[in-house]
Design a protein around this motif. Structure first.
Motif, short mmCIF file in Angstrom:
data_model
loop_
_atom_site.label_atom_id
_atom_site.label_comp_id
_atom_site.label_asym_id
_atom_site.label_seq_id
_atom_site.Cartn_x
_atom_site.Cartn_y
_atom_site.Cartn_z
N THR A 185 0.83 -1.20 0.00
CA THR A 185 0.00 0.00 0.00
C THR A 185 0.87 1.24 0.00
O THR A 185 1.85 1.33 0.72
CB THR A 185 -0.91 0.01 1.24
OG1 THR A 185 -1.69 -1.19 1.24
CG2 THR A 185 -1.84 1.21 1.23
N SER A 186 0.47 2.19 -0.84
CA SER A 186 1.13 3.49 -0.85
C SER A 186 0.08 4.59 -0.72
O SER A 186 -1.10 4.36 -0.96
CB SER A 186 1.93 3.68 -2.14
OG SER A 186 1.07 3.70 -3.28
N ALA A 187 0.55 5.75 -0.33
CA ALA A 187 -0.31 6.93 -0.24
C ALA A 187 0.25 7.99 -1.18
O ALA A 187 1.46 8.14 -1.30
CB ALA A 187 -0.33 7.47 1.19
N SER A 188 -0.63 8.68 -1.86
CA SER A 188 -0.22 9.81 -2.68
C SER A 188 -1.09 11.00 -2.31
O SER A 188 -2.17 10.84 -1.75
CB SER A 188 -0.32 9.50 -4.18
OG SER A 188 -1.62 9.10 -4.54
N VAL A 189 -0.57 12.20 -2.62
CA VAL A 189 -1.35 13.41 -2.33
C VAL A 189 -1.51 14.23 -3.60
O VAL A 189 -0.57 14.45 -4.35
CB VAL A 189 -0.75 14.26 -1.19
CG1 VAL A 189 -0.94 13.58 0.15
CG2 VAL A 189 0.71 14.57 -1.41
N PRO A 236 3.30 13.57 -5.25
CA PRO A 236 4.03 12.96 -4.15
C PRO A 236 3.39 11.63 -3.73
O PRO A 236 2.18 11.56 -3.51
CB PRO A 236 3.94 14.00 -3.04
CG PRO A 236 3.76 15.29 -3.76
CD PRO A 236 2.91 14.96 -4.95
N THR A 237 4.23 10.60 -3.64
CA THR A 237 3.73 9.24 -3.39
C THR A 237 4.79 8.44 -2.65
O THR A 237 5.97 8.56 -2.93
CB THR A 237 3.44 8.52 -4.74
OG1 THR A 237 2.54 9.29 -5.51
CG2 THR A 237 2.87 7.13 -4.51
N GLY A 238 4.34 7.57 -1.75
CA GLY A 238 5.28 6.66 -1.11
C GLY A 238 4.57 5.64 -0.25
O GLY A 238 3.37 5.74 0.00
N GLY A 239 5.33 4.67 0.19
CA GLY A 239 4.80 3.56 0.96
C GLY A 239 4.31 3.96 2.34
O GLY A 239 4.85 4.86 2.98
N VAL A 240 3.26 3.27 2.77
CA VAL A 240 2.73 3.45 4.12
C VAL A 240 3.57 2.58 5.05
O VAL A 240 3.70 1.37 4.84
CB VAL A 240 1.24 3.04 4.20
CG1 VAL A 240 0.71 3.18 5.62
CG2 VAL A 240 0.41 3.86 3.22
N LYS A 241 4.16 3.21 6.06
CA LYS A 241 5.02 2.49 7.00
C LYS A 241 4.21 1.93 8.15
O LYS A 241 3.12 2.42 8.47
CB LYS A 241 6.10 3.44 7.55
CG LYS A 241 7.08 3.90 6.49
CD LYS A 241 8.13 4.79 7.10
CE LYS A 241 9.15 5.21 6.05
NZ LYS A 241 10.18 6.10 6.62
N LYS A 242 4.77 0.92 8.80
CA LYS A 242 4.14 0.36 10.00
C LYS A 242 4.00 1.46 11.03
O LYS A 242 4.91 2.28 11.20
CB LYS A 242 4.99 -0.78 10.56
CG LYS A 242 5.01 -1.99 9.66
CD LYS A 242 5.92 -3.06 10.22
CE LYS A 242 6.00 -4.21 9.23
NZ LYS A 242 7.09 -5.12 9.56
N GLY A 243 2.87 1.50 11.71
CA GLY A 243 2.66 2.47 12.77
C GLY A 243 2.13 3.82 12.31
O GLY A 243 2.01 4.73 13.12
#
Length: 164
Positions: A24-28, A51-58
């Protein structure tokens, strides 16, 4: 993404390699008061993107989108809504380090609407070669992968969330 890593995106390509992971990634999707869209030029494939990148744990998806925007562009944003959830198996990303395939990913992207609240454009050299506010009428002048252009076009044309 580590230095020396390259990225190849496939879109609706029957010859694309089979995915080895699903992340899963999030972009804005950020527009300024003039209606211009925030884009950055990726260093791993020389294509323009939001801008986009992976969702980190926590962290939440919203926190990931805000963090990625700040890391990649130097701009602080606040999440205001949802553009959509983009999870089609027609998008496959290959990550290479040298000639070695590190990962073949089938992404799940949650694209968030956001507004600018602060910061100054300062591209992170390991991720963004350039950061610009682009007039949507000029998007065709920028090389953007079709999977990302799909997100952008939906963000520009509809306020209803997209789910695929």
């Amino acid at each position: 993404m580590s230095k020396g890593t390259r990225r190849i995106d496939y879109w609706h390509d029957p010859a694309a390699p089979k995915p080895t992971s699903r992340k899963t990634s999030a972009s804005v999707f950020v527009r300024n008061d003039d209606g211009h869209l925030l884009l950055l030029k990726r260093v791993d494939n020389d294509l323009w993107t939001i801008p986009t990148g992976g969702v980190k744990k926590g962290e939440t998806v919203g926190q990931a989108g805000v963090r990625e925007c700040l890391e990649e562009t130097g701009l602080e944003v606040e999440v205001t809504g949802l553009v959509g959830v983009f999870s089609t198996p027609d998008h496959v990303i290959v990550y290479l380090h040298g000639d070695k395939v590190d990962e073949v990913r089938q992404p799940i992207n949650i694209c968030l609407r956001a507004r600018l609240i602060g910061g100054q454009i300062t591209p992170e050299p390991s991720e963004a070669a350039e950061v610009r506010w682009i007039d949507p009428a000029d998007l065709d002048d920028y090389p953007i992968h079709p999977a990302l252009r799909h997100r952008i076009d939906h963000g520009l044309s509809s306020t209803e969330p997209y789910v695929s």
